[in-house]
Design a protein around this motif. Structure first.
Motif, PDB file in Angstrom:
ATOM      1  N   ARG A 164       0.840  -1.196   0.000  1.00 52.04           N
ATOM      2  CA  ARG A 164       0.000   0.000   0.000  1.00 52.04           C
ATOM      3  C   ARG A 164       0.873   1.244   0.000  1.00 52.04           C
ATOM      4  NH1 ARG A 164      -5.607  -0.881  -0.603  1.00 52.04           N
ATOM      5  NH2 ARG A 164      -6.145  -2.825   0.429  1.00 52.04           N
ATOM      6  N   SER A 165       0.362   2.308  -0.582  1.00 53.65           N
ATOM      7  CA  SER A 165       1.051   3.592  -0.473  1.00 53.65           C
ATOM      8  C   SER A 165       0.781   4.167   0.914  1.00 53.65           C
ATOM      9  CB  SER A 165       0.549   4.563  -1.538  1.00 53.65           C
ATOM     10  OG  SER A 165      -0.798   4.944  -1.281  1.00 53.65           O
ATOM     11  N   ILE A 166       1.607   5.109   1.327  1.00 57.26           N
ATOM     12  CA  ILE A 166       1.404   5.754   2.619  1.00 57.26           C
ATOM     13  C   ILE A 166       0.037   6.439   2.649  1.00 57.26           C
ATOM     14  CG2 ILE A 166       2.279   7.505   4.202  1.00 57.26           C
ATOM     15  CD1 ILE A 166       4.020   4.973   3.955  1.00 57.26           C
ATOM     16  N   ARG A 167      -0.387   7.008   1.529  1.00 56.13           N
ATOM     17  CA  ARG A 167      -1.707   7.639   1.466  1.00 56.13           C
ATOM     18  C   ARG A 167      -2.811   6.618   1.796  1.00 56.13           C
ATOM     19  NH1 ARG A 167      -1.226  10.223  -2.716  1.00 56.13           N
ATOM     20  NH2 ARG A 167      -1.604  12.399  -2.124  1.00 56.13           N
TER      21      ARG A 167
ATOM     22  N   LEU B 122      -2.925   5.546   5.505  1.00 57.50           N
ATOM     23  CA  LEU B 122      -3.445   6.538   6.448  1.00 57.50           C
ATOM     24  C   LEU B 122      -4.918   6.886   6.212  1.00 57.50           C
ATOM     25  CD1 LEU B 122      -0.410   9.000   6.688  1.00 57.50           C
ATOM     26  CD2 LEU B 122      -1.025   7.123   8.224  1.00 57.50           C
ATOM     27  N   THR B 123      -5.366   6.901   4.965  1.00 53.07           N
ATOM     28  CA  THR B 123      -6.749   7.317   4.700  1.00 53.07           C
ATOM     29  C   THR B 123      -7.760   6.204   4.953  1.00 53.07           C
ATOM     30  OG1 THR B 123      -6.489   6.804   2.336  1.00 53.07           O
ATOM     31  CG2 THR B 123      -6.097   9.089   3.032  1.00 53.07           C
ATOM     32  N   GLU B 124      -7.381   4.956   4.686  1.00 51.40           N
ATOM     33  CA  GLU B 124      -8.357   3.866   4.809  1.00 51.40           C
ATOM     34  C   GLU B 124      -8.884   3.690   6.243  1.00 51.40           C
ATOM     35  OE1 GLU B 124      -6.512   0.502   2.988  1.00 51.40           O
ATOM     36  OE2 GLU B 124      -6.869   1.246   0.942  1.00 51.40           O
ATOM     37  N   PRO B 125      -8.041   3.739   7.294  1.00 49.22           N
ATOM     38  CA  PRO B 125      -8.591   3.651   8.661  1.00 49.22           C
ATOM     39  C   PRO B 125      -9.537   4.808   8.993  1.00 49.22           C
ATOM     40  CG  PRO B 125      -6.236   3.205   8.673  1.00 49.22           C
ATOM     41  CD  PRO B 125      -6.565   3.723   7.310  1.00 49.22           C
TER      42      PRO B 125
ATOM     43  N   CYS C  21       5.894  12.104   0.304  1.00 49.25           N
ATOM     44  CA  CYS C  21       5.966  10.762   0.907  1.00 49.25           C
ATOM     45  C   CYS C  21       4.637  10.017   0.810  1.00 49.25           C
ATOM     46  CB  CYS C  21       6.389  10.860   2.372  1.00 49.25           C
ATOM     47  SG  CYS C  21       8.122  11.293   2.617  1.00 49.25           S
ATOM     48  N   LEU C  22       3.538  10.737   0.607  1.00 48.75           N
ATOM     49  CA  LEU C  22       2.227  10.083   0.546  1.00 48.75           C
ATOM     50  C   LEU C  22       2.140   9.071  -0.589  1.00 48.75           C
ATOM     51  CD1 LEU C  22      -0.263  13.020   1.294  1.00 48.75           C
ATOM     52  CD2 LEU C  22       0.166  10.988   2.698  1.00 48.75           C
ATOM     53  N   ASP C  23       2.851   9.308  -1.674  1.00 50.78           N
ATOM     54  CA  ASP C  23       2.781   8.421  -2.829  1.00 50.78           C
ATOM     55  C   ASP C  23       3.854   7.338  -2.808  1.00 50.78           C
ATOM     56  OD1 ASP C  23       0.574   9.743  -4.115  1.00 50.78           O
ATOM     57  OD2 ASP C  23       1.960  11.380  -4.582  1.00 50.78           O
ATOM     58  N   ARG C  24       4.622   7.285  -1.741  1.00 54.98           N
ATOM     59  CA  ARG C  24       5.663   6.266  -1.618  1.00 54.98           C
ATOM     60  C   ARG C  24       5.141   5.053  -0.849  1.00 54.98           C
ATOM     61  NH1 ARG C  24      10.639  10.236   0.219  1.00 54.98           N
ATOM     62  NH2 ARG C  24      10.562  11.633  -1.588  1.00 54.98           N
ATOM     63  N   SER C  25       5.858   3.960  -0.955  1.00 46.90           N
ATOM     64  CA  SER C  25       5.562   2.774  -0.149  1.00 46.90           C
ATOM     65  C   SER C  25       6.437   2.812   1.095  1.00 46.90           C
ATOM     66  CB  SER C  25       5.835   1.503  -0.954  1.00 46.90           C
ATOM     67  OG  SER C  25       7.206   1.457  -1.343  1.00 46.90           O
TER      68      SER C  25
ATOM     69  N   SER D 186      12.804   6.284   5.199  1.00 52.94           N
ATOM     70  CA  SER D 186      13.812   5.976   6.215  1.00 52.94           C
ATOM     71  C   SER D 186      13.117   5.479   7.483  1.00 52.94           C
ATOM     72  CB  SER D 186      14.629   7.227   6.537  1.00 52.94           C
ATOM     73  OG  SER D 186      13.823   8.184   7.214  1.00 52.94           O
ATOM     74  N   GLY D 187      13.913   4.931   8.413  1.00 52.01           N
ATOM     75  CA  GLY D 187      13.343   4.446   9.666  1.00 52.01           C
ATOM     76  C   GLY D 187      12.642   5.544  10.447  1.00 52.01           C
ATOM     77  N   GLY D 188      13.260   6.721  10.506  1.00 50.00           N
ATOM     78  CA  GLY D 188      12.640   7.841  11.212  1.00 50.00           C
ATOM     79  C   GLY D 188      11.353   8.301  10.557  1.00 50.00           C
ATOM     80  N   GLN D 189      11.325   8.307   9.209  1.00 60.62           N
ATOM     81  CA  GLN D 189      10.109   8.691   8.487  1.00 60.62           C
ATOM     82  C   GLN D 189       8.994   7.675   8.718  1.00 60.62           C
ATOM     83  OE1 GLN D 189      11.867   9.028   4.548  1.00 60.62           O
ATOM     84  NE2 GLN D 189      11.626  11.262   4.583  1.00 60.62           N
ATOM     85  N   ARG D 190       9.348   6.388   8.710  1.00 63.34           N
ATOM     86  CA  ARG D 190       8.329   5.352   8.954  1.00 63.34           C
ATOM     87  C   ARG D 190       7.756   5.492  10.361  1.00 63.34           C
ATOM     88  NH1 ARG D 190      11.806   1.841   5.720  1.00 63.34           N
ATOM     89  NH2 ARG D 190      12.892   1.148   7.607  1.00 63.34           N
ATOM     90  N   GLN D 191       8.616   5.825  11.324  1.00 71.38           N
ATOM     91  CA  GLN D 191       8.107   5.980  12.680  1.00 71.38           C
ATOM     92  C   GLN D 191       7.156   7.161  12.765  1.00 71.38           C
ATOM     93  OE1 GLN D 191       7.106   4.315  15.172  1.00 71.38           O
ATOM     94  NE2 GLN D 191       9.152   3.531  15.650  1.00 71.38           N
TER      95      GLN D 191
END
Length: 284
Positions: A109-112, A115-118, A148-152, A157-162
């Motif tokens: 899934r993309s980051i978008r 975050l939007t589905e929940p 970043c919304l269109d990325r997987s 990075s680890g900090g961005q994922r957190q």
């Protein structure tokens, strides 16, 4: 005095127990009669070395791990053995930020979408446009670029994922968040940035939080109270300042002595965040 948001009394967790078996062979008791409470708008630390039972306790509070004995109350409702179909509507109010965000972010899934589905599922957002607006607002709030919304997840990075994990939990407007060792894999500067973000969000949103860590320096920087765990037991608990100033249990004293600083330094968090800001300014 108002009732705590979360209250657990005498909870035990035993792994390897089979309901139809009369034998105790193969059982492993992880929690031994834990009492814990978390007030509204309060950040409580749960600290201990690996194997102390702190993560099991956190997951039990969210009913992600079933307790063998004891009771758990959330906002005045007994949820100890509540069927999943009944507790599901309450899940939005009880969120978790994981130690390894990759384990909780769908790589397909993309980051978008993540975050939007929940937001749509839990009816927090009225429609897709509302969900997108909320996500963009929180992306700015947690300091992530809209690109970043269109990325997987694996492209971050680890900090961005957190930060995505923090945004996902906060977006659902919960009452309680469990943060399980969420800065243990980050460098010191990124730790400071992440912890300052959490402190700001809990203050602004009025969240209650349980913060699990093996690092007492981190606990002191973000928590109001702390529970010290060892071998599935709470050996000491109280306000952070009191515990650091006058620990009464020998194990707590060992944890404080093990902090790799010549003295407890409560100012490292602000300095770490300043270093990140300065580095960003130099690279832009």
């Amino acid at each position: 005095m108002s009732e705590p948001l979360i209250s657990a009394t005498g909870i035990e967790v035993v792994y390897g127990r089979h309901r139809r078996s009369q034998s105790n062979a193969g059982e492993h008791k992880v929690l031994h009669g834990i009492d814990i409470y978390i007030d509204r708008h309060e950040t409580v630390g749960i600290v201990g070395e690996s194997g102390s039972g702190k993560s099991t306790l956190g997951r039990a509070l969210l009913r992600l791990t079933e307790v063998t004995e004891g009771s758990i109350s959330f906002d005045g409702t007994d949820i100890t053995h509540m069927p999943e179909r009944q507790i599901r509507p309450m899940r939005r109010r009880m969120q978790m930020i994981f130690q390894d965000p990759m384990s909780s972010l769908n790589p397909r899934r993309s980051i978008r979408q993540i975050l939007t589905e929940p937001l749509l599922f839990h009816l927090v957002a009225k429609n897709s446009a509302d969900a997108e607006r909320r996500v963009r607002f929180f992306f700015d709030r947690v300091g992530l670029p809209i690109s970043c919304l269109d990325r997987s997840p694996q492209e971050l990075s680890g900090g961005q994922r957190q930060r995505v994990g923090i945004a996902r939990a906060a977006l659902l407007e919960p009452d309680f968040v469990l943060a399980d060792e969420i800065v243990s894999g980050l460098d010191v500067s990124t730790q400071a940035q992440t912890l300052n973000l959490l402190k700001s969000l809990t203050r602004e949103m009025g969240l209650a939080m349980a913060f699990i860590s093996h690092d007492l320096s981190v606990i002191r920087s973000v928590c109001d109270r702390v529970y010290v765990m060892r071998h599935g037991l709470v050996v000491e608990h109280g306000r952070c300042d009191d515990i650091f100033a006058n620990p009464t249990d020998p194990y707590t004293k060992l944890l404080i002595d093990a902090i790799p600083l010549p003295r407890i330094d409560p100012g490292w968090l602000d300095r770490g965040a300043t270093e990140v800001t300065n580095e960003a300014a130099l690279t832009n």
